[in-house]
Design an enzyme around this catalytic site. Structure first.
Site: not given
Ligand code: UD1
Ligand code: MG
Length: 451
Positions: A372, A25, A18, A363, A78
């Site tokens: 330069n 990100k 997004r 000055n 991952q």
């Molecule tokens: C997540 C939480 C949600 C919480 C919110 C807070 C879960 C399922 N949901 O949702 O409950 O309210 O954060 O901001 O945990 N990431 C990975 N690998 C993945 C997926 C994500 O490393 O496969 C990392 C992302 O880079 C990020 C973090 O995990 O830093 C959270 O992932 P994101 O996809 O942003 O989750 P949210 O939808 O925000």
């Molecule tokens: Mg998030």
């Protein structure tokens, strides 16, 4: 609590689609520092001894950044992004080494403070098997909702899986969780992906832990600290909150900000007490300002050191390597780059001082330019102490001016000038008495002849 060992895992592999960006990100910046860098800083300040970061397979920029910012942190890749629980398990080799506490933090939740990290660890020290950092918000959209019964945390429901009624809950998951080391791996491995997104949700650990009769608690944090960044608008809102935090800290430390909302800081800006910052000032990375200095309106500083009692601006630009001693003056429309000013040196108007050293109490007149750059290489201008460079002078580097030198206004200086010498580098003025009148007469006659 310090006796307990801790492993901290930062999840940073998510694509953040997004954000609509080519950049991972968590590499988007808040106050000039990638968001994951803020999380690393909070952990370092909290005294976390073992940190690992889960990154995606193609994020070498991220890996490079982590190795510079936290050389001791271990990166785990991952390979497929199958959700937050799957991401934690990418750090399994680190999880298999015993730790009393396992903290999971999100790289996209950058404003968490060391104090809050300590609160989550305290809950574990007090006997929790799983502690979730939650927060109250008026706008819970997108967050996992914390479902409680009689004050106990029973489950976390993700937005997409929540019922209408659950979506009305305003108590949300920040994403920061603490596991007791003895339970972490077994809870994580029990998480499935039977949900609306088909992802392995870290948040499911709560229900599983409850099913096993473990002690699950929520810890309350503030929304400004726990907000997550999934969109550019959330990035901007986080930036605004972080700027407010920096402004408040500067004022608490004894600085005057005449219009705090118009002063923008870098994450590492360092202002000593009794610095005054006027309106509309921007600090880029790496600025230090000593006590009693005044940064006047509309100035931009980056990689610069300002000595005590100095006055910079209005409308000044200090670029990386500008080092101003005590009681210096850099005035309007003056740009300084990679140049030192000795104590009391002045360049008050309309100048470019690059790759130079200006001795104490010298000055530099209005419109002085250090030339330069020859299109290939940079060269240095050195000016001794107590020298005077007249207005509109051009100093063609490399060039050396000794102490007590006087350069006549409008000079082009290409050769070194010895101590106490007076240098003229301009053509001599010629004055012809009465000739202006003759000239006017001749020109008028020419014009009349044509009409
Ligand atoms: C997540 C939480 C949600 C919480 C919110 C807070 C879960 C399922 N949901 O949702 O409950 O309210 O954060 O901001 O945990 N990431 C990975 N690998 C993945 C997926 C994500 O490393 O496969 C990392 C992302 O880079 C990020 C973090 O995990 O830093 C959270 O992932 P994101 O996809 O942003 O989750 P949210 O939808 O925000
Ligand atoms: Mg998030």
């Amino acid at each position: 609590m310090t006796a307990r060992s801790c492993l901290s895992i930062i999840l940073a592999a998510g694509l953040g689609t997004r954000m609509k960006s080519d950049l991972p990100k968590v590499m988007h910046e808040i106050a000039g520092l990638p968001m994951v860098g803020h999380v690393l800083n909070a952990l370092k300040t909290a005294g976390s001894e073992r940190i690992c970061v889960v990154i995606g397979p193609e994020t070498s920029a991220l890996e490079d950044f982590i190795s510079k910012q936290a050389p001791d942190a271990r990166c785990h890749v991952q390979h497929e992004r199958l959700g937050t629980a799957h991401a934690v398990l990418a750090a399994k080799p680190s999880l298999e080494v015993d730790a009393d506490d396992v903290l999971v933090l999100f790289g996209d939740t950058p404003l968490v403070t060391p104090e809050t990290v300590a609160k989550v660890r305290q809950a574990l020290a007090d006997g929790a098997d799983l502690a979730v950092l939650g927060f109250e918000t008026g706008n819970p959209f997108g967050y996992g909702r914390l479902l409680t019964e009689n004050g106990c945390l029973v489950a976390i429901r993700e937005e997409k899986d929540a019922t209408e009624e659950e979506r009305r809950i305003t108590f949300c998951n920040s994403g920061i969780m603490g596991f007791s080391g003895s339970q972490a791996l077994s809870l994580l491995e029990a998480i499935g992906n039977d949900n609306a997104k088909g992802e392995y949700y870290l948040t499911d650990a709560v229900e599983i832990a409850n099913g096993r009769g473990l002690n699950v608690v929520s810890v309350i944090g503030s929304q400004t600290e726990t907000q997550g960044i999934n969109t550019r608008a959330q990035l901007a809102s986080c930036e605004a909150d972080f700027q407010d935090r920096m402004r408040r800290a500067a004022m608490d430390n004894g600085c005057t900000l005449l219009a705090p909302q118009t002063v923008f800081f870098s994450h590492d800006t360092h202002l000593e007490a009794d610095v005054i910052v006027e309106q509309n000032v921007v600090f880029g990375a790496g600025v230090k300002v000593a006590s009693g200095a005044r940064i006047r309106a509309f100035s931009h500083l980056e990689g610069a050191v300002v000595g005590s009692g100095s006055i910079v601006g209005p409308y000044a630009r200090l670029r990386p390597g500008a080092v101003l001693g005590a009681d210096t003056r850099v005035g309007n429309f003056v740009e300084v780059k990679n140049a030192t000013f000795g104590a009391g040196a002045k360049a008050n108007h309309l100048s470019y001082i690059g790759d130079a050293s200006i001795g104490a109490k010298s000055n530099i007149g209005a419109g002085t330019i250090t030339c330069n750059y020859d299109g290939f290489l940079k060269h240095k201008t050195e000016i001794g102490e107590g020298s005077f460079v007249g207005s509109n002078s051009t100093l063609v580097a490399p060039v050396n001016l000794g102490d007590g030198v006087f350069v006549a206004a409008g000079s082009v200086i290409t050769d070194d000038v010895a101590q106490d010498a007076l240098a003229f580098g301009r053509s001599r003025q010629v004055v012809r008495e009465g000739k202006a009148k003759d000239l006017r007469k001749r020109l008028k006659a020419e014009k009349d002849g044509k009409s």
